[in-house]
Enzyme design. Structure first.
Site, PDB file in Angstrom:
ATOM      1  N   GLY A  11       0.820  -1.201   0.000  1.00  0.00           N
ATOM      2  CA  GLY A  11       0.000   0.000   0.000  1.00  0.00           C
ATOM      3  C   GLY A  11       0.848   1.242   0.000  1.00  0.00           C
ATOM      4  O   GLY A  11       2.056   1.196   0.249  1.00  0.00           O
ATOM      5  N   GLY A  13       1.147   4.305   2.007  1.00  0.00           N
ATOM      6  CA  GLY A  13       0.717   5.012   3.215  1.00  0.00           C
ATOM      7  C   GLY A  13       0.695   6.498   2.907  1.00  0.00           C
ATOM      8  O   GLY A  13       1.153   6.936   1.864  1.00  0.00           O
ATOM      9  N   SER A  14       0.165   7.270   3.838  1.00  0.00           N
ATOM     10  CA  SER A  14       0.020   8.699   3.540  1.00  0.00           C
ATOM     11  C   SER A  14       1.381   9.339   3.309  1.00  0.00           C
ATOM     12  O   SER A  14       1.514  10.265   2.546  1.00  0.00           O
ATOM     13  CB  SER A  14      -0.681   9.409   4.690  1.00  0.00           C
ATOM     14  OG  SER A  14      -0.679   8.604   5.825  1.00  0.00           O
ATOM     15  N   GLY A  16       4.455   7.495   2.744  1.00  0.00           N
ATOM     16  CA  GLY A  16       5.512   6.609   2.269  1.00  0.00           C
ATOM     17  C   GLY A  16       4.917   5.263   1.924  1.00  0.00           C
ATOM     18  O   GLY A  16       3.758   4.982   2.240  1.00  0.00           O
ATOM     19  N   VAL A  18       4.195   1.306   1.993  1.00  0.00           N
ATOM     20  CA  VAL A  18       4.069   0.278   3.041  1.00  0.00           C
ATOM     21  C   VAL A  18       4.327  -1.091   2.412  1.00  0.00           C
ATOM     22  O   VAL A  18       3.729  -1.403   1.377  1.00  0.00           O
ATOM     23  CB  VAL A  18       2.656   0.306   3.664  1.00  0.00           C
ATOM     24  CG1 VAL A  18       2.506  -0.782   4.714  1.00  0.00           C
ATOM     25  CG2 VAL A  18       2.377   1.675   4.282  1.00  0.00           C
ATOM     26  N   LYS A  33       6.895   0.948   6.915  1.00  0.00           N
ATOM     27  CA  LYS A  33       6.619   2.123   6.087  1.00  0.00           C
ATOM     28  C   LYS A  33       7.964   2.794   5.849  1.00  0.00           C
ATOM     29  O   LYS A  33       8.723   3.033   6.791  1.00  0.00           O
ATOM     30  CB  LYS A  33       5.686   3.083   6.817  1.00  0.00           C
ATOM     31  CG  LYS A  33       5.426   4.329   5.998  1.00  0.00           C
ATOM     32  CD  LYS A  33       4.872   5.422   6.836  1.00  0.00           C
ATOM     33  CE  LYS A  33       3.434   5.166   7.120  1.00  0.00           C
ATOM     34  NZ  LYS A  33       2.531   5.853   6.235  1.00  0.00           N
ATOM     35  N   ASP A 135      -5.004  13.386  10.667  1.00  0.00           N
ATOM     36  CA  ASP A 135      -5.221  12.796   9.332  1.00  0.00           C
ATOM     37  C   ASP A 135      -6.121  11.569   9.403  1.00  0.00           C
ATOM     38  O   ASP A 135      -5.819  10.534   8.818  1.00  0.00           O
ATOM     39  CB  ASP A 135      -3.843  12.430   8.731  1.00  0.00           C
ATOM     40  CG  ASP A 135      -3.945  12.196   7.222  1.00  0.00           C
ATOM     41  OD1 ASP A 135      -3.090  11.509   6.670  1.00  0.00           O
ATOM     42  OD2 ASP A 135      -4.935  12.683   6.635  1.00  0.00           O
TER      43      ASP A 135
END
Ligand SMILES: CNC(=O)c1c(C)[nH]c(/C=C2\C(=O)Nc3ccc(Cl)cc32)c1C
Length: 273
Positions: A11, A13-14, A16, A18, A33, A135
């Site tokens: 994924g 991540g916001s 960086g 993952v 991450k 966030d």
């Protein structure tokens, strides 16, 4: 780095990428991450270290557990090792429900929102000073194999705010930005309550509370606070909770303590614990 075997990217991540990893010593499934601090100022780097130190001390069943950090000076990268959440992120689950036009059942919604409120309480009431998430959004909430909810990236977003060059690496409309943030950039723990209210609305309606083509239009709608009702299949308790969390004036918006003191909420917590 050689303590872990990298399985692959799972994924974005916001702040960086993952990746899923396996700890070689006990074959435990984890993630890390990857954050590139190459372009960071000294101030941002020390803030990043401070945020990671906060992450290390957070221990709550509904906050993604931090395990380790690895600094790769050669490539100016820091890897933050955290717990693996086999259920993925809530954002993907909401998209799946949208596609199949299948709403969450009310009991599941209460379970999710109660766990999030407990995570928020443990951070807003932290004796060493409150931690504000900044966030909260579906893509930042993860589910483990037992459908327990885990709030991710806690505290990291404090350094990656609008004046950080890293803030713009993650795109996306700030659907959950609170009225006070749009007005004067002020952010406090009540702003986390607003975002959680937006999240609750989206879990019920399978769409965010406010839609707009531009940020200016979004700001207007958010400051007006006019939103649709949640689908009528849900109880008025749920509608009341959404309305309370999405009170435009943050002084009148309930704190996490007030929310968890509310009888129809505390009853649900007891039922679900
Ligand atoms: C398609 N991706 C997934 O299904 C997925 C899975 C199974 N896990 C994740 C993400 C995380 C995960 O499993 N643990 C995490 C801890 C912190 C952060 Cl910021 C993200 C994660 C994802 C995005």
């Amino acid at each position: 780095m050689d303590k872990y075997e990298v399985i692959g990217k799972i994924g974005k991540g916001s702040f960086g990428e993952v990746s899923k990893i396996i700890r070689k010593s006990d074959r435990k499934e984890l993630v890390w991450k990857e954050i590139n601090y190459g372009g960071m100022s000294e101030k941002e780097k020390s803030q990043l270290v401070a945020e990671v130190n906060i992450l290390r001390e957070l221990r709550h069943p509904n906050i993604v557990r931090y395990y380790d950090r690895i600094v790769d000076k050669k490539n100016a990268k820091i890897y933050i090792v955290m717990e693996f959440c086999a259920g993925g992120d809530l954002g993907s689950l909401i998209k799946k429900k949208q596609k199949s036009r299948e709403n969450f059942n009310e009991d599941t919604i209460w379970k999710i929102i109660m766990q999030l409120c407990l995570a928020l309480m443990s951070c807003h009431q932290r004796e060493k000073g409150k931690i504000i998430h900044r966030d909260i959004k579906p893509g930042n909430i993860f589910l483990d194999e037992n459908f327990n909810v885990k709030l991710g990236d806690f505290g990291l977003s404090r350094i990656m705010n609008e004046d950080s060059i890293y803030a713009y690496t993650h795109v996306g409309t700030p659907y959950y930005m609170s009225p006070e943030q749009f007005s004067d950039g002020k952010y406090n723990e009540k702003s986390d309550i607003w975002s959680t209210g937006c999240l609750l609305f989206e879990i019920c309606a399978l769409t965010p509370p406010f839609h707009a083509r531009t940020q200016a239009e979004l700001a207007l709608k958010v400051k007006e606070g006019l939103k649709e009702r949640i689908p009528k299949q849900y109880s008025s308790d749920l509608q009341l909770l959404v309305n309370a969390m999405m009170t435009v004036d943050y002084n009148r918006r309930p704190s996490i303590e007030e929310i968890l003191r509310n009888p129809f909420i505390s009853l649900r917590i007891k039922e679900n614990q």
